[in-house]
Design a protein around this motif. Structure first.
Motif, short mmCIF file in Angstrom:
data_model
loop_
_atom_site.label_atom_id
_atom_site.label_comp_id
_atom_site.label_asym_id
_atom_site.label_seq_id
_atom_site.Cartn_x
_atom_site.Cartn_y
_atom_site.Cartn_z
N PRO A 90 35.90 40.91 44.69
CA PRO A 90 35.78 41.25 46.11
C PRO A 90 34.95 42.51 46.31
O PRO A 90 34.80 43.33 45.41
CB PRO A 90 37.23 41.45 46.54
N ALA A 91 34.39 42.64 47.50
CA ALA A 91 33.59 43.82 47.83
C ALA A 91 34.44 45.09 47.68
O ALA A 91 35.58 45.13 48.14
CB ALA A 91 33.07 43.71 49.26
N PRO A 92 33.91 46.12 47.04
CA PRO A 92 34.71 47.32 46.77
C PRO A 92 35.27 47.98 48.01
O PRO A 92 36.38 48.52 47.99
CB PRO A 92 33.71 48.25 46.05
N GLY A 93 34.52 47.94 49.10
CA GLY A 93 34.99 48.61 50.31
C GLY A 93 35.92 47.78 51.15
O GLY A 93 36.37 48.22 52.22
N GLY A 94 36.23 46.58 50.69
CA GLY A 94 37.08 45.68 51.45
C GLY A 94 36.32 44.39 51.77
O GLY A 94 35.26 44.45 52.40
N GLN A 95 36.84 43.27 51.32
CA GLN A 95 36.13 41.99 51.47
C GLN A 95 36.33 41.40 52.87
O GLN A 95 37.44 41.35 53.39
CB GLN A 95 36.62 40.98 50.43
N ARG A 96 35.21 40.96 53.45
CA ARG A 96 35.27 40.28 54.76
C ARG A 96 35.21 38.77 54.58
O ARG A 96 34.53 38.26 53.70
CB ARG A 96 34.13 40.73 55.66
N ALA A 139 46.96 38.09 52.80
CA ALA A 139 46.19 38.35 51.58
C ALA A 139 47.06 39.06 50.54
O ALA A 139 47.97 39.82 50.88
CB ALA A 139 44.96 39.19 51.89
N THR A 140 46.75 38.78 49.28
CA THR A 140 47.40 39.48 48.16
C THR A 140 46.33 39.93 47.18
O THR A 140 45.28 39.28 47.02
CB THR A 140 48.41 38.58 47.43
N CYS A 141 46.59 41.03 46.52
CA CYS A 141 45.70 41.56 45.48
C CYS A 141 46.54 41.80 44.23
O CYS A 141 47.51 42.58 44.28
CB CYS A 141 45.04 42.85 45.95
N ARG A 142 46.20 41.08 43.18
CA ARG A 142 46.94 41.20 41.92
C ARG A 142 48.43 41.00 42.16
O ARG A 142 49.28 41.69 41.62
CB ARG A 142 46.67 42.55 41.28
N GLY A 143 48.74 40.04 43.02
CA GLY A 143 50.13 39.67 43.27
C GLY A 143 50.83 40.47 44.34
O GLY A 143 51.97 40.16 44.69
N ARG A 144 50.18 41.50 44.89
CA ARG A 144 50.82 42.33 45.91
C ARG A 144 50.14 42.13 47.27
O ARG A 144 48.93 41.98 47.35
CB ARG A 144 50.74 43.81 45.54
N LYS A 145 50.95 42.12 48.31
CA LYS A 145 50.42 41.93 49.65
C LYS A 145 49.52 43.10 50.04
O LYS A 145 49.85 44.26 49.79
CB LYS A 145 51.57 41.81 50.64
N VAL A 146 48.36 42.78 50.65
CA VAL A 146 47.44 43.82 51.13
C VAL A 146 47.12 43.54 52.60
O VAL A 146 47.28 42.42 53.09
CB VAL A 146 46.14 43.85 50.31
N ALA A 147 46.68 44.58 53.26
CA ALA A 147 46.36 44.46 54.69
C ALA A 147 45.16 43.53 54.88
O ALA A 147 44.21 43.55 54.10
CB ALA A 147 46.07 45.83 55.27
N LEU A 148 45.24 42.73 55.95
CA LEU A 148 44.13 41.85 56.33
C LEU A 148 43.94 42.01 57.83
O LEU A 148 44.70 41.48 58.63
CB LEU A 148 44.45 40.40 55.97
N ALA A 208 41.94 44.88 52.82
CA ALA A 208 41.89 46.24 52.28
C ALA A 208 41.23 46.21 50.90
O ALA A 208 41.22 45.17 50.23
CB ALA A 208 43.30 46.81 52.19
N PRO A 209 40.65 47.33 50.46
CA PRO A 209 40.02 47.35 49.12
C PRO A 209 40.98 46.84 48.05
O PRO A 209 42.18 47.16 48.05
CB PRO A 209 39.68 48.83 48.93
N CYS A 210 40.43 46.04 47.14
CA CYS A 210 41.24 45.40 46.11
C CYS A 210 40.51 45.51 44.78
O CYS A 210 39.37 45.06 44.65
CB CYS A 210 41.48 43.93 46.48
N LYS A 211 41.15 46.12 43.78
CA LYS A 211 40.59 46.19 42.43
C LYS A 211 41.21 45.07 41.60
O LYS A 211 42.27 45.22 41.01
CB LYS A 211 40.90 47.55 41.81
#
Length: 602
Positions: free
Chosen positions: A33-39, A64-73, A84-87
């Protein structure tokens, strides 16, 4: 096609989560995903249907989830979200409500599922050219064990044809340009010029003559392939083609795709075993098949520059729909007769019907086909009660423009050139390599020069009058050289005209459209008015014609009508019988017959 490596691909999965609630569940997995937050963006319209439909309104839930954890969308506008940014790997999961039984969107119940990618697959911004994988999953439950999948997408390794599993697309554009049907459809296939063409028919069709249907479709497809690629090495521009047909009690429509088409038709349009006669309904269905298949070349590969590429978040304007839809409408019926599916006499009936359709509306005298093309988004696809008085169809008028141009070129070059040569030139310069390299569309100011170069004619007057003007086309004179007489059919009943189109409202009759210069307009009647009585006699949905037959043109009657809840009384002078039909008859003059044979290939 070989399986794509998972890390580089955008991975989708779609499952009919709840057929009873008409819900698909979709996931999109982005490994980088884009480093600054994927659209993510869902298209607002679907190519081939020029109206913003706001498909994102059908998304019911999304997260949305990132590495199994919920992230802001966060939702940025009506069809755009930003995570939100996701590594690491980002997964977006959402539900899509699918209850649009048409060729344009998505539909799901316990009998079948259908979707266009524009309705269900979010675009990963910045990664549109990445390869895509989509896992098409079977709905849960024993009731769905017999379901199969039909799509032009290529199955991945381990997925058998017609089975649920993983499918591949070279990029997002191919993904959303490959609709999917799932269910217990009837499946058939034929080869046209060596290329496999499949047909998936959803919905009950008693006593279907599938063999005849496939035979006729094969003839049409081969005629079109040989138009663009003449000679012994004729071949379609795809390795496999799929017709997806939904049958219903009453319906008609089609939408083209690069290697498939979605069709909607009445089951009564399809051929019945033991009935060799060509019904008008079946002829109309074959015309639909011919139209959408012709788009394989004309608009899916030969495109206006405004569509190369599409911008699916906003309207894409072009003044060339008369070329891409109108010329396709000319060739769809022409290919029926050239393929031998119908006789020339039946073709003449179709042309005469189109002439009558165009000449009835006064909008043809106010709007050019170029303007109609540009205004498709706001006028043609959003017609109101005044449409016949304000617009002309780039489909029907465009098909007559193509007819007039074809006959003009044939006449002025003594049969040495035709519109076929122009279509082949468009194909060779703009279409043949469209999906093999950099996609290039034709600019609007390049059309006339190309037509003139290929035909060897000065077509400036033709473009000024037929495309950028509003005068009626000289079809009678052009057809005469082919030994054909075009003439209006005078109504035998002599019934005077009201000058309006009507619509039923239960047992009542309302004015749907009031035509320019007609009796109703002169009397002050308007669209939406409900007719109550003529000369004190009640008007119903079933007796208007009988009432009018008691009068002559020029007779003055008293009309009572409701406008909203207000009763109006108005005098009305009945008009002359409307010309609603034309006919084309054929002469036996030998030279003209030879020219017709070369034109129609019959």
């Amino acid at each position: 096609m070989k399986a794509m490596s998972a890390p580089s691909a955008i991975r989708y999965a779609i499952v009919p989560k709840s057929p009873a609630a008409h819900l698909f569940e979709v996931t999109v997995t982005v490994s980088n995903p884009a480093p600054g937050g994927q659209r993510f963006t869902l298209p607002a319209w679907i190519p081939g249907s020029y109206m913003v439909r706001e498909f994102a309104r059908n998304i019911v839930t999304i997260g949305a989830t990132c590495r199994g954890r919920k992230v802001a969308l966060d939702k940025l506008d009506k069809h755009t979200w930003q995570a939100a940014p996701c590594k690491g790997t980002l997964i977006v999961t959402y539900e899509v409500y699918a209850w649009d039984l048409s060729v344009r969107a998505a539909h799901l119940d316990d009998t079948h599922g259908f979707f266009n990618g524009t309705s269900v697959f979010l675009r990963v911004e910045g990664q549109e050219h990445a390869p895509c994988e989509v896992d098409i999953l079977r709905p849960r439950g024993a009731a769905f064990k017999a379901w199969r999948v039909a799509t032009a997408l290529a199955p991945a390794d381990g997925t058998a044809a017609l089975d649920f599993g993983r499918y591949l697309a070279v990029d997002y554009d191919e993904l959303i340009d490959s609709p999917v049907e799932m269910g217990t459809f009837v499946h058939g296939a034929f080869k046209a010029c060596g290329v496999t063409h499949e047909v998936a028919i959803t919905g009950p069709v008693p006593n279907l003559d599938l063999e005849r249907l496939l035979r006729d479709m094969k003839k049409i497809c081969e005629a079109q392939i040989r138009l663009f690629e003449p000679g012994a090495r004729a071949r379609a521009p795809m390795s496999r083609y799929v017709f997806l047909l939904m049958t219903v009690g009453d319906g008609y429509g089609g939408l083209e795709h690069r290697a498939s088409t979605a069709l909607l038709a009445s089951r009564n349009d399809l051929p019945v075993q033991g009935q060799a006669r060509m019904s008008d309904a079946y002829r109309g269905f074959l015309g639909l098949v011919s139209h959408e298949y012709f788009h394989t070349w004309n608009v899916k590969r030969i495109k206006p520059a405004a569509f190369a590429p599409y911008t699916l978040s906003v309207e894409n304007y072009t003044r060339l729909l008369w070329l891409f839809e109108g010329f396709t409408s000319y060739y769809d019926d022409l290919m029926l007769v050239r393929s031998g599916v119908i006789e020339p006499s039946a073709y003449y009936e179709l042309v005469a019907k189109t002439v009558a359709n165009v000449l009835r509306g006064s909008g043809r005298l106010k709007q050019t086909v170029a303007e109609s093309s540009f205004d498709a988004w706001t006028k043609y696809y959003r017609q109101d009660e005044n449409a016949p008085n304000a617009i002309v169809s780039y489909y029907t008028k465009g098909s007559l423009v193509a007819l007039a141009l074809d006959l003009t070129i044939r006449a002025q070059t003594r049969g040495q050139k035709s519109l076929d040569d122009i279509m082949r030139a468009l194909w060779q310069r703009y279409g043949r390599d469209f999906y093999r390299g950099k996609p290039i569309g034709i600019e609007e100011d390049a059309v006339q020069p190309l037509f003139e170069e290929v035909s060897g004619l000065d077509l400036s007057e033709f473009f000024a009058t037929a495309i950028n003007g509003t005068r009626d086309l000289p079809l009678a004179a052009l057809l005469a050289r082919m030994g054909l007489t075009l003439e209006p059919v005078t109504p035998q009943n002599g019934r005077p005209a009201l000058g309006a189109k009507t619509t039923k409202r239960g047992d009542e009759l309302a004015l749907a459209q009031v035509l320019d210069g007609g009796a109703a307009q002169a009397a002050g009647l308007s669209a939406g008015d409900t007719l109550v009585a003529i000369d004190g006699l009640r008007v119903t949905a079933g007796n208007l014609d009988k009432l009018l037959e008691r009068y002559r043109p020029g007779d003055r009657v008293t009309v009572h009508a409701f406008r909203r809840d207000e009763l109006r009384e108005t005098p009305l002078t009945l008009g002359a019988p409307e010309i609603t039909q034309y006919r084309i008859t054929e002469s036996r003059e030998r030279a003209a017959a030879q020219r017709r044979e070369k034109w129609l290939g019959a």
